[in-house]
Design an enzyme around this catalytic site. Structure first.
Site, PDB file in Angstrom:
ATOM      1  N   ASN A   9     -38.210  10.137 -13.972  1.00  0.00           N
ATOM      2  CA  ASN A   9     -37.202  10.776 -13.400  1.00  0.00           C
ATOM      3  C   ASN A   9     -36.855   9.826 -12.046  1.00  0.00           C
ATOM      4  O   ASN A   9     -37.634   9.888 -11.038  1.00  0.00           O
ATOM      5  CB  ASN A   9     -37.648  11.999 -12.855  1.00  0.00           C
ATOM      6  CG  ASN A   9     -36.491  13.098 -12.075  1.00  0.00           C
ATOM      7  OD1 ASN A   9     -35.427  12.534 -11.745  1.00  0.00           O
ATOM      8  ND2 ASN A   9     -37.055  14.115 -11.352  1.00  0.00           N
ATOM      9  N   LYS A  11     -34.767  10.223  -9.962  1.00  0.00           N
ATOM     10  CA  LYS A  11     -34.127  11.210  -8.671  1.00  0.00           C
ATOM     11  C   LYS A  11     -32.880  10.315  -8.178  1.00  0.00           C
ATOM     12  O   LYS A  11     -32.126   9.727  -8.547  1.00  0.00           O
ATOM     13  CB  LYS A  11     -35.149  11.406  -7.648  1.00  0.00           C
ATOM     14  CG  LYS A  11     -36.444  11.902  -8.253  1.00  0.00           C
ATOM     15  CD  LYS A  11     -37.559  12.366  -7.347  1.00  0.00           C
ATOM     16  CE  LYS A  11     -38.586  12.892  -7.925  1.00  0.00           C
ATOM     17  NZ  LYS A  11     -39.492  13.747  -7.349  1.00  0.00           N
ATOM     18  N   HIS A  97     -35.992  21.304 -12.681  1.00  0.00           N
ATOM     19  CA  HIS A  97     -36.874  20.448 -11.927  1.00  0.00           C
ATOM     20  C   HIS A  97     -37.008  21.189 -10.704  1.00  0.00           C
ATOM     21  O   HIS A  97     -35.915  21.886  -9.936  1.00  0.00           O
ATOM     22  CB  HIS A  97     -36.099  18.900 -11.767  1.00  0.00           C
ATOM     23  CG  HIS A  97     -37.144  18.266 -11.033  1.00  0.00           C
ATOM     24  ND1 HIS A  97     -37.391  18.160  -9.825  1.00  0.00           N
ATOM     25  CD2 HIS A  97     -38.119  17.192 -11.499  1.00  0.00           C
ATOM     26  CE1 HIS A  97     -38.188  17.149  -9.332  1.00  0.00           C
ATOM     27  NE2 HIS A  97     -38.650  16.771 -10.389  1.00  0.00           N
ATOM     28  N   GLU A  99     -37.003  19.972  -7.524  1.00  0.00           N
ATOM     29  CA  GLU A  99     -35.964  19.803  -6.560  1.00  0.00           C
ATOM     30  C   GLU A  99     -34.838  20.821  -6.683  1.00  0.00           C
ATOM     31  O   GLU A  99     -33.987  21.044  -5.755  1.00  0.00           O
ATOM     32  CB  GLU A  99     -36.207  18.488  -6.247  1.00  0.00           C
ATOM     33  CG  GLU A  99     -36.948  17.758  -5.740  1.00  0.00           C
ATOM     34  CD  GLU A  99     -37.369  16.530  -6.300  1.00  0.00           C
ATOM     35  OE1 GLU A  99     -36.687  15.804  -6.956  1.00  0.00           O
ATOM     36  OE2 GLU A  99     -38.670  16.110  -6.235  1.00  0.00           O
ATOM     37  N   GLU A 169     -45.199  21.280 -13.789  1.00  0.00           N
ATOM     38  CA  GLU A 169     -44.957  20.370 -12.394  1.00  0.00           C
ATOM     39  C   GLU A 169     -45.589  21.168 -11.067  1.00  0.00           C
ATOM     40  O   GLU A 169     -44.549  21.817 -10.410  1.00  0.00           O
ATOM     41  CB  GLU A 169     -43.478  19.639 -12.514  1.00  0.00           C
ATOM     42  CG  GLU A 169     -43.237  18.629 -13.295  1.00  0.00           C
ATOM     43  CD  GLU A 169     -42.221  17.720 -12.974  1.00  0.00           C
ATOM     44  OE1 GLU A 169     -42.658  16.445 -13.160  1.00  0.00           O
ATOM     45  OE2 GLU A 169     -40.983  18.144 -12.525  1.00  0.00           O
ATOM     46  N   GLY A 175     -44.191  14.058  -5.605  1.00  0.00           N
ATOM     47  CA  GLY A 175     -43.928  13.423  -4.437  1.00  0.00           C
ATOM     48  C   GLY A 175     -44.974  13.374  -3.434  1.00  0.00           C
ATOM     49  O   GLY A 175     -44.763  12.845  -2.275  1.00  0.00           O
ATOM     50  N   SER A 215     -47.209  13.319  -9.189  1.00  0.00           N
ATOM     51  CA  SER A 215     -47.983  12.251  -8.837  1.00  0.00           C
ATOM     52  C   SER A 215     -48.952  11.495  -9.735  1.00  0.00           C
ATOM     53  O   SER A 215     -49.797  11.088  -9.564  1.00  0.00           O
ATOM     54  CB  SER A 215     -48.774  12.341  -7.424  1.00  0.00           C
ATOM     55  OG  SER A 215     -48.071  12.893  -6.563  1.00  0.00           O
TER      56      SER A 215
HETATM   57  C1  PEP Z   1     -40.838  14.453 -10.417  1.00  0.00           C
HETATM   58  O1  PEP Z   1     -40.157  14.349  -9.905  1.00  0.00           O
HETATM   59  O2  PEP Z   1     -40.719  14.921 -11.604  1.00  0.00           O
HETATM   60  C2  PEP Z   1     -42.264  13.935 -10.141  1.00  0.00           C
HETATM   61  C3  PEP Z   1     -43.230  14.287 -10.959  1.00  0.00           C
HETATM   62  O3  PEP Z   1     -42.270  13.121  -9.023  1.00  0.00           O
HETATM   63  P1  PEP Z   1     -43.753  12.470  -8.544  1.00  0.00           P
HETATM   64  O4  PEP Z   1     -44.361  11.653  -9.937  1.00  0.00           O
HETATM   65  O5  PEP Z   1     -43.378  11.463  -7.650  1.00  0.00           O
HETATM   66  O6  PEP Z   1     -44.691  13.574  -7.977  1.00  0.00           O
END
Ligand code: PEP
Length: 253
Positions: A9, A11, A97, A99, A169, A175, A215
């Site tokens: 992703n 973003k 997601h 966000e 998630e 992040g 992460s």
């Molecule tokens: C994501 O945006 O779905 C995500 C898991 O981000 P990150 O790997 O940066 O934590």
């Protein structure tokens, strides 16, 4: 046996040049594993979908969108429909997601409508769920995940459910550099699979792929993937570096 599924992703990152270069490097780097032992997908920003689609053409990397709208066409300024996404070569779409839930303010009801629209429009949705840190600290993880799954999948038939991937998630791990321990991830993935067997049936629950996101990196991918109910990874930050993303794909395979 569920085939590992690694998705990136991107973003709101990259530009027209770096998006294509990143896509090309991922396509080349994942030649060894992608298509054989691991499914790989990337979600660039809307405006680079076509150029990234061209860059991965002929490779086994597939294209996904970070978002979609519920309606098929009309006066919805700024929105993108399923048919537009199909038109530029998307197979997948992220729904819910964190966000979009917590920054943009999408509700479970809207996410459910988007997921239904995606299925009706021939896209393969990835439904993302996850708890906030306060909810985990208040021992509400199970309650939050159960509600997000039930509301997100409301009205989705077993036949359509075969086309859905889930992604756990934890919001506190996205992040932030904080990753759920493999044990924490497994616990929630097992809960999600149990929910699927209650909402649908055991066979479907066994078939459904559940990605972990938060992460994920080259050095923790293998231990996360070693958990029995972790079937793939949804990767944010580390998917912006081709070497890291390819290392994650290899670890998943
Ligand atoms: C994501 O945006 O779905 C995500 C898991 O981000 P990150 O790997 O940066 O934590």
């Amino acid at each position: 046996m569920r085939k590992p599924f690694v998705a990136g992703n991107w973003k709101m990152n990259t530009d027209s040049d770096s998006a294509v270069k990143l896509a090309e490097a991922i396509a080349v780097g994942s030649l060894e594993t992608a298509g054989q032992s691991v499914d790989v997908m990337v979600c660039p920003p809307f405006v680079y979908l076509q150029s990234v689609g061209r860059a991965i053409d002929g490779s086994s990397v597939t294209l996904g969108s970070q978002n979609v709208y519920t309606e098929s066409e009309g006066a919805f300024t700024g929105e993108i429909s399923t048919s537009m996404l199909k038109d530029v070569g998307c197979d997948y779409v992220l729904c819910g997601h964190s966000e979009r839930r917590h920054v943009i303010g999408e509700t479970d009801e809207l996410i459910n409508k988007k997921l239904s629209a995606a299925l009706a429009g021939g896209l393969l949705p990835i439904l993302c769920v996850g708890e906030l840190i306060e909810q985990r600290q208040d021992n509400k993880t199970e309650q939050v995940i159960t509600a997000q799954i039930k509301k997100g999948l409301a009205g989705i038939s077993a036949e359509d459910m075969e086309k859905v991937t889930l992604a756990y998630e934890p919001v506190w791990a996205i992040g932030t550099g904080l990753t759920a321990t493999p044990g924490q991830a497994q616990q929630v993935h097992a809960l999600i699979r149990k929910l699927l067997s209650e909402l649908y049936n055991e066979q479907l629950a066994e078939k459904t792929r559940i990605q972990y996101g938060g992460s994920a990196k080259p050095d923790n991918a293998a231990e996360l993937m070693a958990q029995p109910d972790v079937d793939g990874l949804l990767v944010g930050g580390a998917s912006l570096k081709a070497d890291d993303f390819v290392a994650i794909i290899k670890a998943a395979g």
